[in-house]
Design an enzyme around this catalytic site. Sequence first.
Site, PDB file in Angstrom:
ATOM      1  N   ALA A 115       5.230  -7.993  -3.853  1.00 37.67           N
ATOM      2  CA  ALA A 115       5.306  -7.107  -5.026  1.00 37.67           C
ATOM      3  C   ALA A 115       6.401  -6.080  -4.736  1.00 37.67           C
ATOM      4  O   ALA A 115       6.169  -5.072  -4.073  1.00 37.67           O
ATOM      5  CB  ALA A 115       3.961  -6.414  -5.248  1.00 37.67           C
ATOM      6  N   ASP A 158     -12.769  -0.746  -5.832  1.00 36.12           N
ATOM      7  CA  ASP A 158     -11.878   0.353  -5.424  1.00 36.12           C
ATOM      8  C   ASP A 158     -10.594   0.343  -6.255  1.00 36.12           C
ATOM      9  O   ASP A 158      -9.495   0.520  -5.733  1.00 36.12           O
ATOM     10  CB  ASP A 158     -11.557   0.245  -3.924  1.00 36.12           C
ATOM     11  CG  ASP A 158     -10.974   1.551  -3.377  1.00 36.12           C
ATOM     12  OD1 ASP A 158     -10.391   1.525  -2.275  1.00 36.12           O
ATOM     13  OD2 ASP A 158     -11.067   2.585  -4.079  1.00 36.12           O
TER      14      ASP A 158
HETATM   15  N1  LIG Z   1       1.751  -7.786  -1.512  1.00 34.47           N
HETATM   16  C1  LIG Z   1       2.428  -6.663  -1.252  1.00 34.47           C
HETATM   17  N2  LIG Z   1       3.718  -6.533  -1.622  1.00 34.47           N
HETATM   18  C2  LIG Z   1       4.384  -5.393  -1.376  1.00 34.47           C
HETATM   19  N3  LIG Z   1       3.859  -4.301  -0.761  1.00 34.47           N
HETATM   20  C3  LIG Z   1       2.567  -4.386  -0.371  1.00 34.47           C
HETATM   21  C4  LIG Z   1       1.792  -5.555  -0.587  1.00 34.47           C
HETATM   22  N4  LIG Z   1       0.548  -5.346  -0.084  1.00 34.47           N
HETATM   23  C5  LIG Z   1       0.545  -4.102   0.417  1.00 34.47           C
HETATM   24  N5  LIG Z   1       1.741  -3.512   0.260  1.00 34.47           N
HETATM   25  C6  LIG Z   1       2.081  -2.140   0.647  1.00 34.47           C
HETATM   26  O1  LIG Z   1       1.853  -2.009   2.053  1.00 34.47           O
HETATM   27  C7  LIG Z   1       1.140  -0.814   2.328  1.00 34.47           C
HETATM   28  C8  LIG Z   1      -0.076  -1.135   3.156  1.00 34.47           C
HETATM   29  O2  LIG Z   1      -0.937  -1.908   2.359  1.00 34.47           O
HETATM   30  P1  LIG Z   1      -2.336  -2.402   2.974  1.00 34.47           P
HETATM   31  O3  LIG Z   1      -3.073  -3.092   1.882  1.00 34.47           O
HETATM   32  O4  LIG Z   1      -2.083  -3.116   4.225  1.00 34.47           O
HETATM   33  O5  LIG Z   1      -3.052  -1.059   3.407  1.00 34.47           O
HETATM   34  P2  LIG Z   1      -3.707  -0.053   2.383  1.00 34.47           P
HETATM   35  O6  LIG Z   1      -4.845  -0.757   1.709  1.00 34.47           O
HETATM   36  O7  LIG Z   1      -2.640   0.513   1.510  1.00 34.47           O
HETATM   37  O8  LIG Z   1      -4.194   1.073   3.339  1.00 34.47           O
HETATM   38  P3  LIG Z   1      -5.698   1.201   3.809  1.00 34.47           P
HETATM   39  O9  LIG Z   1      -5.961  -0.038   4.620  1.00 34.47           O
HETATM   40  O10 LIG Z   1      -5.690   2.458   4.599  1.00 34.47           O
HETATM   41  O11 LIG Z   1      -6.521   1.253   2.536  1.00 34.47           O
HETATM   42  C9  LIG Z   1       0.791  -0.172   1.003  1.00 34.47           C
HETATM   43  O12 LIG Z   1       1.651   0.932   0.815  1.00 34.47           O
HETATM   44  C10 LIG Z   1       1.103  -1.189  -0.043  1.00 34.47           C
HETATM   45  O13 LIG Z   1       1.723  -0.587  -1.145  1.00 34.47           O
END
Ligand SMILES: Nc1ncnc2c1ncn2[C@@H]1O[C@H](COP(=O)(O)OP(=O)(O)OP(=O)(O)O)[C@@H](O)[C@H]1O
Length: 334
Positions: A115, A158
């Site tokens: 994304a 969430d």
């Molecule tokens: N599929 C994706 N494409 C682009 N960016 C992503 C994608 N998935 C996650 N991110 C980005 O990477 C970062 C980390 O995401 P991740 O889901 O690993 O942790 P989080 O859920 O944001 O944090 P936490 O685990 O503390 O809730 C976020 O800022 C998110 O915007």
Amino acid sequence: EEWKDRGAAVSIQRHVDSNGNQTHRIVKKGVQDFNFGRTLGEGSYSTVLAATDRQTLTEYAIKVLDKRHIIKEKKVKYVNIEKNTLNRLGDHPGIVRLYYTFQDERSLYFVLDLATGGELLGFVKKLGSFDEECTRFYGAQILDAIEYMHSKGVIHRDLKPENVLLDEQMHVKITDFGTAKILDLPSQTRTSNTDGKTQLDRQEQDFANNIGIPDHERANSFVGTAEYVSPELLTDKSACKGSDLWAFGCIIFQLLAGRPPFKAANEYQTFQKIVNLEYQFPPGFPKVARDLVERLLVLDPTKRLTIENIKSHPFFEGILWGKQLWKQKAPRLK
Ligand SMILES: Nc1ncnc2c1ncn2[C@@H]1O[C@H](COP(=O)(O)OP(=O)(O)OP(=O)(O)O)[C@@H](O)[C@H]1O
Ligand SMILES: O=C(O)C[C@H](Cc1nc2cc(Cl)cc(Cl)c2[nH]1)c1ccc(Cl)cc1
């Protein structure tokens, strides 16, 4: 030619040998199959990297989790819920798709849709708030994705602008299913609170027993992000599909007002505002949108609008639901 079995990191390659005999090779995707690029972001237990499949040159986001850290932080259950939920939600344009999972001695890997547009929250912060047209478009795409999740027996639990990512076309991609709930039987409508144990919870229990998640951790102790938590989760500790629609109401409010409806100096005061339904619309909040939000931010989940009601609410007049919604150009965010 590759035949990919989603979820497992398996691809089967058809192969014709020198004598013209056809054979199939089972190929397990692994770290070697990707060129890793820039870091897209960091979570508490994860790092998300851009990566390119070396054979197909397809770009992905790969979420890398450190095994030791997950075990130490007792997050094993959440990682497996995320995997199982994403596998179940494999085919909707508004949900981040999971292509493969694999592991090596140190890490676990989720190969996901990339994304590139980042989080919806970033745009709300940058612009201050959205106009009605943009709120209608993004609200409709989020609702369409929620409808699909619920049809597969999944409650996200969430939902918030941070978990609504945007792709190349600035279309919605919902992520972060580690705290989702899979309703184990079509009949089950709510998550059980700590005393009742549903069959799925027993599966989770077994899983937890096998790897020794302590009891207190195992109970339904999960609560989402304060500003978007539903009153039923705070009062009787159980979430239902309506909990996602409560969060949806908070998101619609926030896109138009530039702030969530329930926000206080600390979590406890925020929770008090939620259970007392203490919120105000800013002056100039559009009347039609106000009517929609007032029918979503209702304390009794059974009295909230259903997805069908929302889709036919005047605020979404003009929206073409279904496939068409995902083919049209996103309105320019201004
Ligand atoms: N599929 C994706 N494409 C682009 N960016 C992503 C994608 N998935 C996650 N991110 C980005 O990477 C970062 C980390 O995401 P991740 O889901 O690993 O942790 P989080 O859920 O944001 O944090 P936490 O685990 O503390 O809730 C976020 O800022 C998110 O915007
Ligand atoms: O292979 C599967 O389908 C299931 C495994 C299950 C699994 N093995 C694990 C090992 C560790 Cl150390 C931690 C977690 Cl959370 C673990 N989860 C797995 C592998 C990779 C990912 Cl991303 C998730 C789950």
